[in-house]
Design an enzyme around this catalytic site. Structure first.
Site, PDB file in Angstrom:
ATOM      1  N   GLY A 164       0.338  -1.074   0.293  1.00  0.00           N
ATOM      2  CA  GLY A 164      -0.004  -0.287  -0.074  1.00  0.00           C
ATOM      3  C   GLY A 164       1.362   0.906   0.283  1.00  0.00           C
ATOM      4  CD  GLU A 215       4.531   6.061   7.832  1.00  0.00           C
ATOM      5  OE1 GLU A 215       4.347   6.195   7.108  1.00  0.00           O
ATOM      6  OE2 GLU A 215       3.116   5.427   8.180  1.00  0.00           O
ATOM      7  CD  GLN A 269       6.997  -2.885   9.046  1.00  0.00           C
ATOM      8  OE1 GLN A 269       7.008  -3.161  10.568  1.00  0.00           O
ATOM      9  NE2 GLN A 269       5.584  -2.367   8.285  1.00  0.00           N
TER      10      GLN A 269
END
Lengths: 695, 174
Positions: free
Chosen positions: A242, A660, A594
């Site tokens: 996404g 993030e 990640q």
């Protein structure tokens, strides 16, 4: 659970490296993404987008395609259902959602019609053939800092601050850096194009859609189509990435619902790759000026950070570039101001590490320039300006482990041996340089609900409307539930990815795991209470208000080594190391993936990514992967990432977000390394060949 | 619709034969996904720019989005669904799971098929752009990380799982 208490967890599943629970499905092709769902009687919708940037649709000649083979019909502004103008998202009403409502074209790539056919080929052939006549009006897509249309950005967050006397402190500084930095339009570019399939089951609207939060999207969709929320159900089993672009109710879903309603059968709308570029949210371009003043010993006296970003008049948005500047370093005077410049572009929206990625590129580049002018080690400069409390807020930090990231990273990277002067290292014909950046990204949680049912066979069904975009949410939440219930992971049956599962925050803002985990641990606490109910439900809305005000952030330090070929200007990243303080690490295997993935995104931002607009037409000239390059295998070295011990006391399990933070510091670290290699500053991303070119 | 626009073909996919009447415009990717039920291959760009649709055609990796289905008649198509025989994962699939060679998983079927095809190309002595010695009689190039990265660069991964993917492929190559 009381706010700020730490949750006692038995030695259990949390903290253990485990492969993803859906791993087997993903390596055998069994994992179903939204366009993979078999639906009987399916028709296909092909989107037609505007080729002009501003103006009106004078005519769409539906008759010209109506009799083409397999065509069921065309939906445009003349026959589309009316949509509720109040529908929006986090930032308020969003005109970007109001598709096919009038003949106005607000930006290039705006969906103006949907052609529905029996097969994808038939639908696309008719969409390509559909004649559209436009009334072309002048447009403005040219973004720059002093644009006359600029106005103060919404202050919903990252509002302006002004503490201390910035001008006096700058005047009293021994050294002042005053530079301008820019970042271009960037595209989320998830590998899965947005796809939705919608149909009616009696009075209930059903949809399978690629998005980051089925509950939030269902609420928006219900508002948009003026339906009671309980008549909308959205599912999303697997999502092919996404990075922000699937955080909103996408055009694919709106158009699929219109078509399913009109033609009375299931319709699938999948955006083509160029439409993903043109019609789904991008990171806006930014133009930023930073002034930093310091004493000769490197102590900061003032930071003045003014930033502008572009947006659309259709929807409010904030690219919070100056957020970092308020918390990263101690300085007696800090001033920030954000300017929004409305242009004739698609409404921008959050892309991975919104605000922080472009903001940290500017701030951490400026800090490196300051170190250069002070003739100081950039690492030491950062260590010397570590704040005790929030420099602007005055609030204590919930936990702050930036120094540990910097020191451990420096040790591991071999930073101590660095000659801080530029252009001192050569290997053969190549120039070699190293650089670093320190960063943070805010952490926290949003309200969510979860329920747990104790099954007769001793297992627990844990239900939360989470989504797994590849973040590992399924695996992480299974571990969290197991520990919260003090059972093994094999006893947990997790259900996610369905709006019917109740209110929940989306996968976004680095707050997915923390928000969902909180609801799960709350429910588990009830389950383990004296009454031992069979089913419990928890809602964290009231608890969030009890969370004391703190500076809550994840931190990282990124170290990069690059080579630059002076003959070709080619920059290659040879080494990349990130040290991270992200609270308690739920699953080290996935967390490492990640943050490494975030660093790959940062590398791509530094060297490759640039949405280019033709000023004459206002259109993107590179809306595909040939023109808009994202880092490929050959661009990416073997990246290292490590976690320093960290714990967020205010959130269950001590977690902070990791989505993030990986992305944030990498671009500046690479830009600083390119300066170190070449002696040339890179203040505009991406670091293109022509910007590195030697005279 | 006339016979000019449709063709009846036999498509062999993962050892099974499918008799299909297809729109001549139908790509192999769409035929697999819409007609034979193989949704493992993914449509990431439909332009041969991302590699998510990679399948094996007679053992060679091809971009199924750039291959018309009618041209695949008579060939043996292997998709990600066909990589694991009898339910047992291939070592490279196991390595992807164990080393976390994916996040969202959307590019994974393409990465896996591409890796299998690439390893066969390498075993057959094919050089790449980073192969130092291009002498046809020389030894096969060693398959190091740089070779793998070069040879796999047609398969994009936006999650940035490249380091783990390369590690998994090198493990398989050993």
């Amino acid at each position: 659970m009381n706010a700020e208490s730490s949750v006692p967890t038995a030695a259990g599943a949390v903290g253990v490296a485990r492969p993803r629970v859906e791993g087997r499905a993903k390596v055998t092709g069994g994992a179903r993404y939204s366009a993979d769902e078999p639906v009987p009687g399916l028709a296909f919708g092909a989107v037609v987008v505007s080729t002009i940037t501003r103006g009106r649709v004078l005519d769409i000649d539906v008759a010209a395609v109506q009799d083409m083979p397999g065509v069921l019909g065309v939906i445009d502004h003349r026959n589309a259902p009316r949509l509720n103008p109040e529908a929006g998202h986090f930032f308020g009403p969003d005109g970007g959602l109001r598709l096919l409502q009038d003949d106005v074209i607000p930006h290039a790539g705006r969906p103006i019609a949907l052609v529905v056919g029996e097969t994808p080929e038939q639908a696309y052939a008719a969409a390509q053939a559909l004649p559209v006549v436009y009334d072309v009006r002048p447009h403005d897509t040219e973004f720059f800092f002093g644009h006359p249309a600029g106005r103060p950005a919404s202050a919903l967050f990252d509002g302006p601050v002004d503490v201390g006397d910035v001008d006096a402190e700058l005047a009293a500084s021994a050294v002042v850096v005053d530079e301008r930095y820019g970042t271009p339009e960037e595209h989320c570019s998830a590998m899965e194009p947005h796809s939705a399939t919608a149909w009616w089951e009696g009075e209930r609207l059903q949809a399978v859609d690629s998005n980051q939060g089925p509950y939030q999207i269902a609420v928006t969709l219900a508002t948009l189509f003026c339906l009671p929320p309980e008549r909308v159900r959205i599912r999303v089993e697997h999502v092919g990435g996404g990075f922000g672009s699937k955080g909103m109710c996408g055009p694919q879903l709106i158009l699929a619902v219109m078509a399913a309603t009109r033609f009375g059968r299931p319709v699938r709308v999948t955006l083509t790759r160029d439409q993903v570029f043109l019609a789904t949210a991008q990171r806006p371009a930014t133009d930023q000026v930073i002034r930093i003043g310091a004493d000769a010993d490197g102590r900061l006296r003032a930071i003045d950070h003014v930033a502008a970003f572009e947006l659309s008049p259709l929807a409010e948005y904030i690219e919070g570039c100056t957020e970092l500047t308020k918390t990263l370093y101690a300085a007696p005077a800090i001033r920030t101001r954000l300017t929004a410049v409305p242009l004739d572009i698609l409404p921008p929206y959050s892309m991975r590490a919104p605000g922080a990625a472009p903001g940290s590129f500017a701030l951490e580049s400026a800090m490196d320039e300051l170190a250069e002018r002070l003739e100081m080690d950039p690492l030491e400069l950062r260590l010397r300006n570590e704040p005790v409390v929030g420099p602007v807020s005055g609030l204590p930090f919930s936990s702050r482990n930036l120094v540990a990231c910097l020191r451990q990273g420096a040790r591991r990277f071999g930073w101590a041996d660095r000659d801080h002067r530029p252009r001192m290292r050569r290997e053969g014909s190549l120039l070699v340089g190293t650089g670093l950046a320190a960063t943070s990204f805010s952490t926290g949680a949003f309200p969510s609900t979860a329920s747990i049912t104790a099954e007769p066979d001793g297992t627990f069904t844990v239900v939360v409307a989470a989504t797994d975009l590849g973040t590992g949410a399924r695996t992480a939440l299974t571990a969290i539930a197991a520990d919260a219930l003090e059972v093994g992971v094999e006893k947990i049956g997790l259900r996610i990815s369905d709006s019917d599962l109740g209110p929940a925050w989306s996968a976004g803002g680095s707050r997915g795991t923390a928000s969902w985990a909180w609801a799960i641990t709350e429910a588990a606490a009830k389950m383990r209470g004296p009454e031992r109910p069979a089913t419990v439900t928890a809602d964290t809305a009231h608890l969030l208000g009890e969370l004391p005000s703190r500076e809550r952030h994840a931190y990282s330090a990124v170290f990069a080594e690059v080579t630059v070929d002076p003959a070709t200007s080619e920059v290659r990243v040879r080494r990349l190391l990130g040290l991270f303080a992200v609270g308690r690490v739920i699953n080290p295997l996935m967390a490492r993936s990640q943050v490494i993935g975030g660093m790959v995104g940062g590398l791509s931002m530094a060297l490759h990514e640039e949405g280019v607009r033709d000023p004459v037409s206002g259109r993107h000239v590179n809306p595909d992967f040939a023109g808009y390059h994202i880092a490929a295998h050959a661009d990416v070295p073997d990246i290292e990432a490590e976690f320093v011990p960290d714990h967020e006391p205010g959130l269950p399990m001590g977690v902070k977000g990791a989505g993030e933070i990986g992305n944030v510091g990498t671009a500046a670290a690479i830009a600083n390394a390119v300066w170190h290699a070449t002696g040339v500053r890179q203040r505009q991303l991406p670091i293109r060949l022509d910007r590195v070119l030697e005279d | 619709m006339t016979n000019d626009t449709r063709s009846v073909i036999s498509l062999r996919v993962n050892d099974a034969t499918h008799r299909l009447c297809l729109d001549n415009r139908r790509t192999l990717l769409d035929a697999l996904r819409e007609d034979t039920g193989h949704t493992g291959p993914k449509k990431g760009c439909d332009h041969g720019q991302c590699g998510a649709c990679t399948v094996l055609l007679d053992g060679r990796r091809v971009l199924s989005c750039l291959t018309l289905a009618v041209t695949a008649e008579g060939a043996e198509v292997t998709t990600v669904e066909g990589l694991a025989g009898d339910g047992e994962l291939r070592p490279i699939q196991q390595a992807f799971v164990r080393l976390d060679g994916f996040q969202c998983g959307y590019c994974t079927s393409g990465q896996l098929c591409s890796a299998v095809g690439m390893l066969a190309e390498h075993a057959a002595g094919w050089p790449s752009a980073v192969t130092a010695d291009l002498c046809p009689d020389g030894p096969a190039p060693a398959l190091d990380a740089a070779e793998v990265r070069e040879r796999m660069s047609g398969n994009l991964c936006r999650c940035g799982a490249y380091p783990s993917i390369v590690r998994a492929i090198l493990e398989e190559a050993r």
